[in-house]
Scaffold this active site. Structure first.
Site, mmCIF file in Angstrom:
data_model
loop_
_atom_site.group_PDB
_atom_site.id
_atom_site.type_symbol
_atom_site.label_atom_id
_atom_site.label_comp_id
_atom_site.label_asym_id
_atom_site.label_seq_id
_atom_site.Cartn_x
_atom_site.Cartn_y
_atom_site.Cartn_z
ATOM 1 N N TYR A 155 7.731 -4.853 15.303
ATOM 2 C CA TYR A 155 7.550 -4.699 13.868
ATOM 3 C C TYR A 155 8.380 -3.502 13.381
ATOM 4 O O TYR A 155 8.369 -2.446 14.004
ATOM 5 C CB TYR A 155 6.083 -4.423 13.520
ATOM 6 C CG TYR A 155 5.146 -5.594 13.731
ATOM 7 C CD1 TYR A 155 5.632 -6.875 13.922
ATOM 8 C CD2 TYR A 155 3.771 -5.397 13.699
ATOM 9 C CE1 TYR A 155 4.765 -7.936 14.096
ATOM 10 C CE2 TYR A 155 2.900 -6.459 13.872
ATOM 11 C CZ TYR A 155 3.411 -7.728 14.079
ATOM 12 O OH TYR A 155 2.555 -8.766 14.240
ATOM 13 N N GLY A 156 9.039 -3.707 12.253
ATOM 14 C CA GLY A 156 9.872 -2.641 11.695
ATOM 15 C C GLY A 156 9.089 -1.435 11.207
ATOM 16 O O GLY A 156 9.656 -0.371 10.984
ATOM 17 N N GLU B 169 -7.202 -13.249 14.764
ATOM 18 C CA GLU B 169 -7.048 -12.291 13.672
ATOM 19 C C GLU B 169 -8.428 -11.869 13.168
ATOM 20 O O GLU B 169 -9.368 -12.677 13.196
ATOM 21 C CB GLU B 169 -6.232 -12.912 12.541
ATOM 22 C CG GLU B 169 -4.763 -13.071 12.867
ATOM 23 C CD GLU B 169 -4.131 -11.753 13.298
ATOM 24 O OE1 GLU B 169 -4.106 -10.809 12.501
ATOM 25 O OE2 GLU B 169 -3.680 -11.664 14.450
ATOM 26 N N TYR C 136 30.319 31.053 -0.255
ATOM 27 C CA TYR C 136 30.486 29.605 -0.170
ATOM 28 C C TYR C 136 31.846 29.287 0.435
ATOM 29 O O TYR C 136 32.877 29.689 -0.097
ATOM 30 C CB TYR C 136 30.391 28.962 -1.562
ATOM 31 C CG TYR C 136 30.741 27.494 -1.507
ATOM 32 C CD1 TYR C 136 29.995 26.607 -0.725
ATOM 33 C CD2 TYR C 136 31.848 26.980 -2.194
ATOM 34 C CE1 TYR C 136 30.335 25.267 -0.638
ATOM 35 C CE2 TYR C 136 32.187 25.641 -2.115
ATOM 36 C CZ TYR C 136 31.423 24.785 -1.331
ATOM 37 O OH TYR C 136 31.767 23.458 -1.237
ATOM 38 N N ARG D 84 0.797 -1.224 0.000
ATOM 39 C CA ARG D 84 0.000 0.000 0.000
ATOM 40 C C ARG D 84 0.831 1.275 0.000
ATOM 41 O O ARG D 84 0.298 2.370 -0.122
ATOM 42 C CB ARG D 84 -0.977 -0.020 1.188
ATOM 43 C CG ARG D 84 -2.167 -0.940 0.925
ATOM 44 C CD ARG D 84 -3.353 -0.548 1.759
ATOM 45 N NE ARG D 84 -3.156 -0.898 3.157
ATOM 46 C CZ ARG D 84 -3.466 -0.080 4.169
ATOM 47 N NH1 ARG D 84 -3.949 1.118 3.942
ATOM 48 N NH2 ARG D 84 -3.274 -0.476 5.402
HETATM 49 C C1 UD1 Z 1 -0.381 -8.182 12.605
HETATM 50 C C2 UD1 Z 1 -0.935 -9.104 13.680
HETATM 51 C C3 UD1 Z 1 -2.232 -8.501 14.210
HETATM 52 C C4 UD1 Z 1 -1.985 -7.120 14.738
HETATM 53 C C5 UD1 Z 1 -1.335 -6.238 13.685
HETATM 54 C C6 UD1 Z 1 -0.880 -4.951 14.302
HETATM 55 C C7 UD1 Z 1 -0.284 -11.386 13.075
HETATM 56 C C8 UD1 Z 1 -0.740 -12.669 12.484
HETATM 57 N N1 UD1 Z 1 -1.188 -10.396 13.111
HETATM 58 O O1 UD1 Z 1 -1.300 -8.187 11.528
HETATM 59 O O2 UD1 Z 1 -2.754 -9.308 15.252
HETATM 60 O O3 UD1 Z 1 -3.184 -6.535 15.202
HETATM 61 O O4 UD1 Z 1 -0.176 -6.885 13.122
HETATM 62 O O5 UD1 Z 1 -0.408 -4.086 13.325
HETATM 63 O O6 UD1 Z 1 0.849 -11.283 13.506
HETATM 64 N N2 UD1 Z 1 6.118 -9.677 8.383
HETATM 65 C C9 UD1 Z 1 7.225 -10.374 8.006
HETATM 66 N N3 UD1 Z 1 7.060 -11.553 7.350
HETATM 67 C C10 UD1 Z 1 5.851 -12.089 7.080
HETATM 68 C C11 UD1 Z 1 4.708 -11.346 7.462
HETATM 69 C C12 UD1 Z 1 4.869 -10.152 8.120
HETATM 70 O O7 UD1 Z 1 8.346 -9.950 8.258
HETATM 71 O O8 UD1 Z 1 5.800 -13.165 6.502
HETATM 72 C C13 UD1 Z 1 6.295 -8.399 9.080
HETATM 73 C C14 UD1 Z 1 5.794 -7.215 8.295
HETATM 74 O O9 UD1 Z 1 6.848 -6.646 7.532
HETATM 75 C C15 UD1 Z 1 5.339 -6.265 9.397
HETATM 76 C C16 UD1 Z 1 4.901 -7.192 10.500
HETATM 77 O O10 UD1 Z 1 5.526 -8.422 10.269
HETATM 78 O O11 UD1 Z 1 6.428 -5.489 9.880
HETATM 79 C C17 UD1 Z 1 3.382 -7.357 10.569
HETATM 80 O O12 UD1 Z 1 2.909 -7.928 9.364
HETATM 81 P P1 UD1 Z 1 1.537 -7.482 8.731
HETATM 82 O O13 UD1 Z 1 1.352 -8.269 7.473
HETATM 83 O O14 UD1 Z 1 1.430 -6.020 8.678
HETATM 84 O O15 UD1 Z 1 0.507 -8.059 9.830
HETATM 85 P P2 UD1 Z 1 -0.980 -7.583 10.065
HETATM 86 O O16 UD1 Z 1 -1.864 -8.322 9.130
HETATM 87 O O17 UD1 Z 1 -1.050 -6.127 10.112
#
Ligand code: UD1
Ligand code: MG
Length: 449
Positions: free
Chosen positions: A103-104, A155, A349, A15
């Site tokens: 999370y990054g 979820e 400069y 996105r």
């Molecule tokens: C996740 C949580 C959800 C929470 C939300 C908060 C899970 C299953 N769900 O959902 O409960 O409310 O975050 O924002 O954990 N990432 C990886 N590898 C993967 C998948 C994800 O590194 O295979 C990283 C993404 O880069 C990101 C983070 O994990 O930094 C979260 O992934 P994202 O896909 O955003 O999870 P959400 O569906 O938002």
């Protein structure tokens, strides 16, 4: 108990609509993942692992530039958050203590919050999850509580209507034992609406094994994640608002706080004044009592006590401005030391140079530092007086207390106390200006007829 850190940064961030991996987008002019790491750094982590995936090479390079010692694990295919954490197994081998998963793309987790999670772990919880009461729970995972303990996380996609009505949401930050977390992850499957390995499932797995799980809650603003440009802009605004408030609390005067832009690492001393519309790029330190006047742009520089910069000044990397020095309007300084009390006030400069204390650099002076291939150094001695519009063709040295005549092109060193004249001698032709004008006006009249 020692703590370790795993930051998940493998996701695509579709996105964002960008060629750049999401975690390399910046707030406060530092990549998102750096904010997550620095939140985790407050725990004094033993090991730090960044899990990269989408745009791995770019993210790896940025991570190395930020910290050459960070461990990097690669998740080649994004198969869920539990699968992402599983990639850090080798990097955490033999690590005792807790592991925090961040999370990054979630830059605002506060150190105090992580400390409360560590305390909950120390009090006996098997898995500690950071939750928050969402104003609009949207598509977040929901925390299902039973008798004060965390029973499981569901979820959004997999939740029933009743579960979707829960306002307590999962931030994504999880803390567990650094060895046990991998056992828990091994029991996580992919039977869910996304067909992914959910990290959130370790709560139910832990509970089935007789472990007690808990939720620690924080303010929703802390868990703000970045998934789109709109959210990035919102995060930037929040970052700037916090940073301005922190500066004001530190005793800095900001005349119009909402117009000053900070970088993540900006340091400004007490009783400094920052006028409106100033931008701080990365790596700026401003000492006490300095004044940064309106519309100035600073990056990678140091401004000494009581110095005055701007208005409309540009300090580039390597600018070292001495105490009480003055850098005025439309002046650019790069890789140069400006001595104590020296003045560079207008349209100048100064690059790759050393300017001695109390030297005065006249308007329009230029250090001609670049020959098209190499950069060369200019040295200007203490109390030297460089006349307006002097071209200093580097490498060149102007001695202490030396002068250059206005308009000089200085190509050879000037000894201490000497005056350099490097321009054509002036010749006056009596009456010639009037004669020329008369002739031109006559020509114009002739054309008009
Ligand atoms: C996740 C949580 C959800 C929470 C939300 C908060 C899970 C299953 N769900 O959902 O409960 O409310 O975050 O924002 O954990 N990432 C990886 N590898 C993967 C998948 C994800 O590194 O295979 C990283 C993404 O880069 C990101 C983070 O994990 O930094 C979260 O992934 P994202 O896909 O955003 O999870 P959400 O569906 O938002
Ligand atoms: Mg997300």
């Amino acid at each position: 108990m020692p703590a370790h850190l795993v930051v998940l940064a493998a996701g695509r961030g579709t996105r964002m609509n960008s060629d750049l991996p999401k975690v390399l987008h910046e707030i406060g002019q530092a990549p998102l993942f750096v904010h997550a790491l620095s939140a985790g750094d407050s725990l004094g982590p033993g090991r730090r692992v960044l899990v990269v995936g989408h745009g791995a090479e770019l993210v790896r390079a940025a991570a190395r530039a930020h910290d050459p010692d960070i461990a990097i694990a690669e998740q080649a295919e994004q198969r869920g958050t539990a699968h992402a954490v599983a990639q850090s197994r080798a990097a955490l081998k033999g690590a005792a203590g807790d592991v925090f998963v961040l999370y990054g793309d979630t830059p605002f987790i506060r150190p105090e919050t992580l400390k409360r999670m560590a305390a909950a772990r120390a009090a006996g919880a098997g898995v500690v999850v950071l939750g928050f009461e969402a104003a609009d729970p949207g598509r977040y995972g929901r925390l299902v509580m039973e008798g004060g303990a965390l029973a499981r996380i569901v979820e959004y996609k997999d939740a029933t209507e009743a579960e979707r009505a829960i306002a307590l949401c999962n931030s994504g930050v999880i803390c567990a034992d650094a060895v046990q977390i991998f056992d828990l992850i091994d029991s996580v499957g992919t039977k869910n609406a996304s067909g992914e390995y959910y990290l959130t499932d370790i709560v139910a797995v832990a509970r089935a094994r007789g472990l007690v799980c808990t939720a620690v809650t924080c303010d929703e603003a802390e868990t703000l994640g970045v998934n789109s440009r709109v959210e990035l802009a919102r995060a930037e605004a929040l970052f700037q608002a916090r940073r301005r408030a922190a500066s004001l609390a530190d005793g800095v005067t900001l005349i119009a706080p909402e117009t000053v832009v900070f970088a993540m690492d900006t340091v400004i001393g007490r009783d400094a004044v920052v006028e409106p519309n100033v931008v701080f790029g990365p790596g700026v330190t401003v000492e006490s009592g300095a004044r940064i006047r309106a519309f100035s742009h600073l990056e990678g520089c140091h401004v000494g006590r009581g110095a005055v910069i701007g208005p409309y000044a540009r300090l580039r990397p390597g600018a070292e401005i001495g105490n009480h020095a003055k850098v005025g309007n439309f002046v650019e300084i790069k890789a140069a030391e400006i001595g104590e009390g020296a003045k560079v006030n207008h349209l100048t400069y100064i690059g790759d140079a050393t300017v001695g204390e109390a030297a005065n650099i006249g308007a329009g002076t230029v250090t001609c530092n670049y020959d098209g291939v190499f950069k060369h150094h200019t040295e200007i001695g203490a109390r030297a007086f460089v006349g307006s519009s002097t071209m200093l063709v580097a490498p060149v040295r102007i001695g202490a207390e030396a002068m250059t005549a206005s308009g000089s092109v200085v190509t050879a060193d000037v000894p201490d106390g000497a005056l350099a004249l490097g321009r054509a001698r002036q010749v006056n032709k009596d009456g010639l200006a009037r004669r020329i004008m008369d002739r031109l006006r006559a020509a114009k009249r002739k054309r008009a007829n």
